[in-house]
Write a protein that holds these residues in place. Structure first.
Motif, PDB file in Angstrom:
ATOM      1  N   ILE A 186      34.662  36.233  41.359  1.00 13.50           N
ATOM      2  CA  ILE A 186      34.079  34.758  41.091  1.00 13.50           C
ATOM      3  C   ILE A 186      33.571  34.656  39.612  1.00 13.50           C
ATOM      4  O   ILE A 186      32.647  35.512  39.119  1.00 13.50           O
ATOM      5  CB  ILE A 186      32.744  34.888  41.972  1.00 13.50           C
ATOM      6  N   CYS A 243      33.529  35.099  50.971  1.00 12.32           N
ATOM      7  CA  CYS A 243      32.863  34.304  49.781  1.00 12.32           C
ATOM      8  C   CYS A 243      33.249  32.774  49.831  1.00 12.32           C
ATOM      9  O   CYS A 243      34.213  32.428  49.862  1.00 12.32           O
ATOM     10  CB  CYS A 243      33.427  34.840  48.504  1.00 12.32           C
ATOM     11  N   GLN A 244      32.058  32.055  49.875  1.00 14.72           N
ATOM     12  CA  GLN A 244      32.214  30.741  49.693  1.00 14.72           C
ATOM     13  C   GLN A 244      31.872  30.141  48.401  1.00 14.72           C
ATOM     14  O   GLN A 244      30.836  30.571  47.867  1.00 14.72           O
ATOM     15  CB  GLN A 244      31.451  29.786  50.682  1.00 14.72           C
ATOM     16  N   ALA A 245      32.740  29.391  47.514  1.00 15.46           N
ATOM     17  CA  ALA A 245      32.654  28.965  46.085  1.00 15.46           C
ATOM     18  C   ALA A 245      33.349  27.564  45.888  1.00 15.46           C
ATOM     19  O   ALA A 245      33.363  26.994  46.872  1.00 15.46           O
ATOM     20  CB  ALA A 245      33.029  30.040  45.261  1.00 15.46           C
ATOM     21  N   LEU A 291      28.924  45.202  44.513  1.00 16.32           N
ATOM     22  CA  LEU A 291      29.068  44.034  43.932  1.00 16.32           C
ATOM     23  C   LEU A 291      29.065  44.620  42.377  1.00 16.32           C
ATOM     24  O   LEU A 291      28.204  45.058  41.880  1.00 16.32           O
ATOM     25  CB  LEU A 291      27.754  43.017  43.907  1.00 16.32           C
ATOM     26  N   CYS A 340      38.311  31.716  40.903  1.00 20.08           N
ATOM     27  CA  CYS A 340      38.224  32.655  42.112  1.00 20.08           C
ATOM     28  C   CYS A 340      39.326  33.160  42.666  1.00 20.08           C
ATOM     29  O   CYS A 340      40.454  32.146  42.869  1.00 20.08           O
ATOM     30  CB  CYS A 340      37.172  31.852  43.254  1.00 20.08           C
ATOM     31  N   VAL A 371      33.855  40.681  54.418  1.00 23.73           N
ATOM     32  CA  VAL A 371      33.012  39.507  53.639  1.00 23.73           C
ATOM     33  C   VAL A 371      33.841  38.288  53.279  1.00 23.73           C
ATOM     34  O   VAL A 371      34.942  38.326  53.206  1.00 23.73           O
ATOM     35  CB  VAL A 371      32.728  40.241  52.247  1.00 23.73           C
ATOM     36  N   THR A 407      41.277  36.542  45.196  1.00 23.71           N
ATOM     37  CA  THR A 407      41.044  37.910  46.011  1.00 23.71           C
ATOM     38  C   THR A 407      41.918  38.799  45.054  1.00 23.71           C
ATOM     39  O   THR A 407      43.249  38.767  45.142  1.00 23.71           O
ATOM     40  CB  THR A 407      41.588  37.819  47.439  1.00 23.71           C
ATOM     41  N   VAL A 433      33.168  41.101  44.394  1.00 23.16           N
ATOM     42  CA  VAL A 433      32.641  41.583  45.525  1.00 23.16           C
ATOM     43  C   VAL A 433      33.612  42.500  45.930  1.00 23.16           C
ATOM     44  O   VAL A 433      34.763  41.894  46.578  1.00 23.16           O
ATOM     45  CB  VAL A 433      32.468  40.281  46.583  1.00 23.16           C
ATOM     46  N   HIS A 437      28.266  30.176  44.287  1.00 26.55           N
ATOM     47  CA  HIS A 437      28.667  30.712  45.523  1.00 26.55           C
ATOM     48  C   HIS A 437      27.847  31.414  46.342  1.00 26.55           C
ATOM     49  O   HIS A 437      26.613  31.492  46.329  1.00 26.55           O
ATOM     50  CB  HIS A 437      29.865  32.029  44.821  1.00 26.55           C
ATOM     51  N   SER A 438      28.363  31.919  47.507  1.00 19.86           N
ATOM     52  CA  SER A 438      27.672  32.561  48.653  1.00 19.86           C
ATOM     53  C   SER A 438      28.594  33.512  49.233  1.00 19.86           C
ATOM     54  O   SER A 438      29.624  33.249  49.550  1.00 19.86           O
ATOM     55  CB  SER A 438      26.984  31.484  49.709  1.00 19.86           C
ATOM     56  N   ASN A 439      27.814  34.717  49.766  1.00 17.36           N
ATOM     57  CA  ASN A 439      28.455  35.491  50.397  1.00 17.36           C
ATOM     58  C   ASN A 439      28.200  36.150  51.880  1.00 17.36           C
ATOM     59  O   ASN A 439      26.960  35.929  51.956  1.00 17.36           O
ATOM     60  CB  ASN A 439      28.321  36.747  49.577  1.00 17.36           C
TER      61      ASN A 439
END
Length: 262
Positions: free
Chosen positions: A72, A55-57, A90, A104, A53, A106, A46, A78-80
């Motif tokens: 990811i 990102c939750q994973a 993406l 995961c 942004v 960054t 992402v 996951h959700s963005n």
């Protein structure tokens, strides 16, 4: 893993395309947008071009400041969350491609990587990825991705239900300044037991854990155009100087300079 309300996910299915790498562009327009929790076979990077942004994973939250990307791995739920007027690309990578992170994280991206991702996302016909020239660009992109530096922009969210309850409460109300003792009373634990639980599950003290959340939220809001004063107020700091001091100690630069350089 629970999640806040969201809008529908795009109909694009990266697993349906037979290419090792594909990409698309996603914009949030005037309002922030939350994608539902989902997973796909291919890994996903992402990349934020504008705005922030989150990102939750499984295992936590990762921040995507401008010109960075969150990797990811394939198959991970996951959700963005994209801020208002966010501009995101993406990149999807076949899991057979070796040398990319297994967890995961960054990544700090070079201008070359960013432009290659933009180029792939702007192809009018995905079948162009089979052309010799595009295959060469894809090979360069993958080789460069393997070299990218990992940034420490991650908030661990353990599976323990007590810590998830506290984490999501702080995400919803980041200006909450309850002490460990006050949180312990709310979750029916002793202060010492809660402090040890946070340390064991996150490898951080409670104060450091909350500060990491503040860093992620601050970066997201600053990238979306909020002023330092407004971010400081939203996070519950008594003064802008206190917020700037915290930010500089954590990331090595004051917030204005950090965002400008990004």
């Amino acid at each position: 893993m629970s999640a806040p309300p969201y809008q529908a996910a795009p109909s694009f299915d990266p697993d349906a395309l037979p290419y090792p790498v594909t990409a698309l562009r996603d914009n949030a327009r005037e309002e922030s947008r939350e994608l539902p929790f989902h997973r796909h076979h291919k890994g996903q990077l992402v990349v934020s071009f504008q705005g922030g942004v989150m990102c939750q994973a499984e295992g936590g939250m990762w921040m995507v400041p401008p010109r960075c990307g969150v990797w990811i791995p394939g198959g991970m739920l996951h959700s963005n969350h994209i801020t208002a007027n966010g501009h995101v690309y993406l990149l999807f990578v076949d899991p057979a491609i070796s040398g990319l992170p297994e967890h995961c994280c960054t990544l700090s991206l070079t201008p070359l990587v960013v432009e290659l991702i933009r180029h792939i996302a702007q192809l009018e016909d995905p079948s162009d990825l089979d052309l010799p020239h595009e295959k060469q660009l894809t090979a360069v992109l993958l080789e460069e991705l393997r070299r990218m530096q990992v940034e420490q922009l991650h908030l661990p969210i353990p599976e323990h239900p007590v810590l998830q309850r506290i984490a999501y409460a702080l995400i919803r109300h980041p200006n909450n300044r309850n002490t460990v003792a006050q949180w312990a009373e709310q979750v029916a634990m002793s202060e010492r037991t809660l402090a040890r639980l946070v340390q064991r599950e996150t490898r951080m003290s409670f104060g450091r854990w909350r500060q990491q959340l503040h860093i992620l939220i601050a970066l997201q809001q600053l990238a979306a155009g909020s002023s330092v004063q407004r971010v400081s107020d939203a996070l519950g700091y008594e003064s802008v100087s206190a917020f700037i001091t915290m930010f500089r100690k954590a990331l090595g630069k004051p917030p204005g300079r950090y965002i400008a350089e990004q």
